[in-house]
Design a protein around this motif. Structure first.
Motif, PDB file in Angstrom:
ATOM      1  N   LEU A  16       0.852  -1.189   0.000  1.00  0.00           N
ATOM      2  CA  LEU A  16       0.000   0.000   0.000  1.00  0.00           C
ATOM      3  C   LEU A  16       0.888   1.239   0.000  1.00  0.00           C
ATOM      4  O   LEU A  16       1.847   1.317   0.768  1.00  0.00           O
ATOM      5  CB  LEU A  16      -0.899  -0.014   1.237  1.00  0.00           C
ATOM      6  CG  LEU A  16      -1.812   1.156   1.561  1.00  0.00           C
ATOM      7  CD1 LEU A  16      -2.963   0.660   2.440  1.00  0.00           C
ATOM      8  CD2 LEU A  16      -1.095   2.302   2.285  1.00  0.00           C
ATOM      9  N   VAL A  17       0.582   2.185  -0.870  1.00  0.00           N
ATOM     10  CA  VAL A  17       1.207   3.510  -0.821  1.00  0.00           C
ATOM     11  C   VAL A  17       0.111   4.540  -1.050  1.00  0.00           C
ATOM     12  O   VAL A  17      -0.686   4.414  -1.979  1.00  0.00           O
ATOM     13  CB  VAL A  17       2.303   3.698  -1.893  1.00  0.00           C
ATOM     14  CG1 VAL A  17       2.955   5.075  -1.738  1.00  0.00           C
ATOM     15  CG2 VAL A  17       3.352   2.606  -1.821  1.00  0.00           C
ATOM     16  N   HIS A 225       6.228  -6.848   3.416  1.00  0.00           N
ATOM     17  CA  HIS A 225       6.510  -7.558   4.664  1.00  0.00           C
ATOM     18  C   HIS A 225       5.851  -6.893   5.867  1.00  0.00           C
ATOM     19  O   HIS A 225       6.104  -7.273   7.004  1.00  0.00           O
ATOM     20  CB  HIS A 225       8.015  -7.656   4.888  1.00  0.00           C
ATOM     21  CG  HIS A 225       8.747  -8.362   3.781  1.00  0.00           C
ATOM     22  ND1 HIS A 225       8.615  -9.711   3.551  1.00  0.00           N
ATOM     23  CD2 HIS A 225       9.587  -7.890   2.829  1.00  0.00           C
ATOM     24  CE1 HIS A 225       9.353 -10.050   2.509  1.00  0.00           C
ATOM     25  NE2 HIS A 225       9.950  -8.961   2.053  1.00  0.00           N
ATOM     26  N   GLY A 226       5.023  -5.880   5.624  1.00  0.00           N
ATOM     27  CA  GLY A 226       4.319  -5.222   6.710  1.00  0.00           C
ATOM     28  C   GLY A 226       5.097  -4.120   7.393  1.00  0.00           C
ATOM     29  O   GLY A 226       4.656  -3.608   8.424  1.00  0.00           O
ATOM     30  N   GLN A 227       6.247  -3.739   6.842  1.00  0.00           N
ATOM     31  CA  GLN A 227       7.014  -2.631   7.409  1.00  0.00           C
ATOM     32  C   GLN A 227       6.494  -1.324   6.823  1.00  0.00           C
ATOM     33  O   GLN A 227       6.424  -1.174   5.601  1.00  0.00           O
ATOM     34  CB  GLN A 227       8.501  -2.793   7.112  1.00  0.00           C
ATOM     35  CG  GLN A 227       9.093  -4.080   7.666  1.00  0.00           C
ATOM     36  CD  GLN A 227       8.870  -4.210   9.165  1.00  0.00           C
ATOM     37  OE1 GLN A 227       9.266  -3.351   9.953  1.00  0.00           O
ATOM     38  NE2 GLN A 227       8.224  -5.308   9.563  1.00  0.00           N
ATOM     39  N   TRP A 251       3.207  -3.916  10.948  1.00  0.00           N
ATOM     40  CA  TRP A 251       1.956  -4.618  11.132  1.00  0.00           C
ATOM     41  C   TRP A 251       2.242  -6.012  11.693  1.00  0.00           C
ATOM     42  O   TRP A 251       3.351  -6.523  11.550  1.00  0.00           O
ATOM     43  CB  TRP A 251       1.195  -4.668   9.813  1.00  0.00           C
ATOM     44  CG  TRP A 251       0.491  -3.343   9.544  1.00  0.00           C
ATOM     45  CD1 TRP A 251       0.519  -2.243  10.339  1.00  0.00           C
ATOM     46  CD2 TRP A 251      -0.308  -3.024   8.418  1.00  0.00           C
ATOM     47  NE1 TRP A 251      -0.229  -1.240   9.778  1.00  0.00           N
ATOM     48  CE2 TRP A 251      -0.754  -1.686   8.604  1.00  0.00           C
ATOM     49  CE3 TRP A 251      -0.706  -3.705   7.271  1.00  0.00           C
ATOM     50  CZ2 TRP A 251      -1.588  -1.040   7.684  1.00  0.00           C
ATOM     51  CZ3 TRP A 251      -1.535  -3.063   6.356  1.00  0.00           C
ATOM     52  CH2 TRP A 251      -1.982  -1.735   6.554  1.00  0.00           C
ATOM     53  N   PRO A 252       1.288  -6.632  12.399  1.00  0.00           N
ATOM     54  CA  PRO A 252       1.555  -7.819  13.211  1.00  0.00           C
ATOM     55  C   PRO A 252       2.221  -8.971  12.493  1.00  0.00           C
ATOM     56  O   PRO A 252       2.957  -9.733  13.080  1.00  0.00           O
ATOM     57  CB  PRO A 252       0.165  -8.242  13.696  1.00  0.00           C
ATOM     58  CG  PRO A 252      -0.642  -6.990  13.661  1.00  0.00           C
ATOM     59  CD  PRO A 252      -0.120  -6.216  12.491  1.00  0.00           C
ATOM     60  N   ARG A 253       1.981  -9.131  11.196  1.00  0.00           N
ATOM     61  CA  ARG A 253       2.591 -10.226  10.435  1.00  0.00           C
ATOM     62  C   ARG A 253       2.894  -9.719   9.042  1.00  0.00           C
ATOM     63  O   ARG A 253       2.364  -8.684   8.609  1.00  0.00           O
ATOM     64  CB  ARG A 253       1.649 -11.435  10.333  1.00  0.00           C
ATOM     65  CG  ARG A 253       0.326 -11.114   9.667  1.00  0.00           C
ATOM     66  CD  ARG A 253      -0.570 -12.332   9.586  1.00  0.00           C
ATOM     67  NE  ARG A 253      -1.878 -12.001   9.025  1.00  0.00           N
ATOM     68  CZ  ARG A 253      -2.138 -11.891   7.731  1.00  0.00           C
ATOM     69  NH1 ARG A 253      -1.186 -12.053   6.849  1.00  0.00           N
ATOM     70  NH2 ARG A 253      -3.357 -11.606   7.308  1.00  0.00           N
ATOM     71  N   GLY A 254       3.740 -10.395   8.344  1.00  0.00           N
ATOM     72  CA  GLY A 254       4.056  -9.982   6.976  1.00  0.00           C
ATOM     73  C   GLY A 254       2.822 -10.035   6.106  1.00  0.00           C
ATOM     74  O   GLY A 254       1.972 -10.923   6.253  1.00  0.00           O
TER      75      GLY A 254
END
Length: 259
Positions: A16-17, A225-227, A251-254
């Motif tokens: 997402l961006v 990867h959720g970063q 975020w909690p998981r990738g």
């Protein structure tokens, strides 16, 4: 927010961006981007008049952003604050936390995008309640319908597309694009005037006006990867930069299912 572009699962690197501007009366009291502890744990700016937010993320893995929807008259003061809807959806708690069940008619006209690990939704409540699943792609939104081709919306989508295609990773280019204050040449002019008397019917991405103008620019980027990173650049009533805040989160998981 009054204009934004969103890339949803549009590139292998990025989940997402989003890049967008919040246009508002300069006199409306606002707190800058920060971690919230109460009433819900999230990362957002805060509207000190109504207590909610216009855009934010949660560490639990939710993102939401809202715009007003023009052409439906002056907002009714007896309606619930649209900032409450955003806050509840981001946090996943509260009366309006469930996007599939929230009573959208409680609010003045709006457009809203909500995204998490698995899906992105477009919500609106005029002329009737709408809940649409967004396919992977590039979207633009202002105070009209989703992807209505207003000049500033088309231009911001192009800025975001260029950023992704060029393999950029830093938000500076997007923030600079959000500062464009000249009218683009391409696009269709809005068919209806703004419901805010101080806002012109047609405006560039960045509105430079001492009464009603661009208050802040925000970029949100979450990788596969959720970063994630959220950056807010704030402006004075004369359009000068008054501050900038960057907050990173995980975020909690990738996004791809990895831990």
């Amino acid at each position: 927010m009054c204009v934004l572009a969103l890339a949803w699962k549009a590139h292998p690197r990025w989940h997402l961006v989003m890049a967008g501007n919040r246009d508002e009366l300069h006199a409306r009291p606002t707190a800058p981007l920060a971690h919230w502890d109460e009433p819900q744990p999230l990362i957002a700016g805060r509207d000190l008049l109504s207590g909610g937010t216009w855009l934010g993320v949660s560490k639990a893995g939710r993102f939401a952003v809202i715009t007003n929807l023009r052409g439906h008259g002056t907002p009714r003061p007896d309606r619930s604050s649209r900032g409450t809807l955003v806050t509840d959806l981001i946090a996943g708690t509260g009366r309006y936390a469930d996007p599939d069940r929230a009573e959208l008619s409680d609010f003045n006209p709006f457009n809203l995008i909500l995204a998490d690990h698995d899906r992105a939704l477009f919500l609106s409540n005029r002329p009737e309640s709408v809940r649409s699943l967004l396919a992977p792609g590039l979207y633009g939104l202002s105070n009209g319908t989703l992807d209505e081709p207003w000049p500033k919306t088309l231009r911001l989508k192009q800025i975001l597309l260029d950023w992704i295609v060029q393999g950029a990773t830093e938000p500076a280019q997007l923030l600079d694009g959000l500062g464009e204050d000249t009218l683009p040449a391409a696009g269709l002019n809005p068919a209806t005037p703004s419901d805010v008397p101080q806002e012109p019917q047609l405006s560039p991405i960045f509105i430079r006006n001492p009464v009603y103008g661009t208050r802040c620019s925000t970029v949100v980027a979450v990788d596969s990867h959720g970063q994630g990173r959220i950056v807010e650049r704030r402006y004075t009533s004369t359009g000068e930069v008054s501050g900038e805040t960057t907050i990173t989160f995980s975020w909690p998981r990738g996004i791809d299912g990895s831990q």
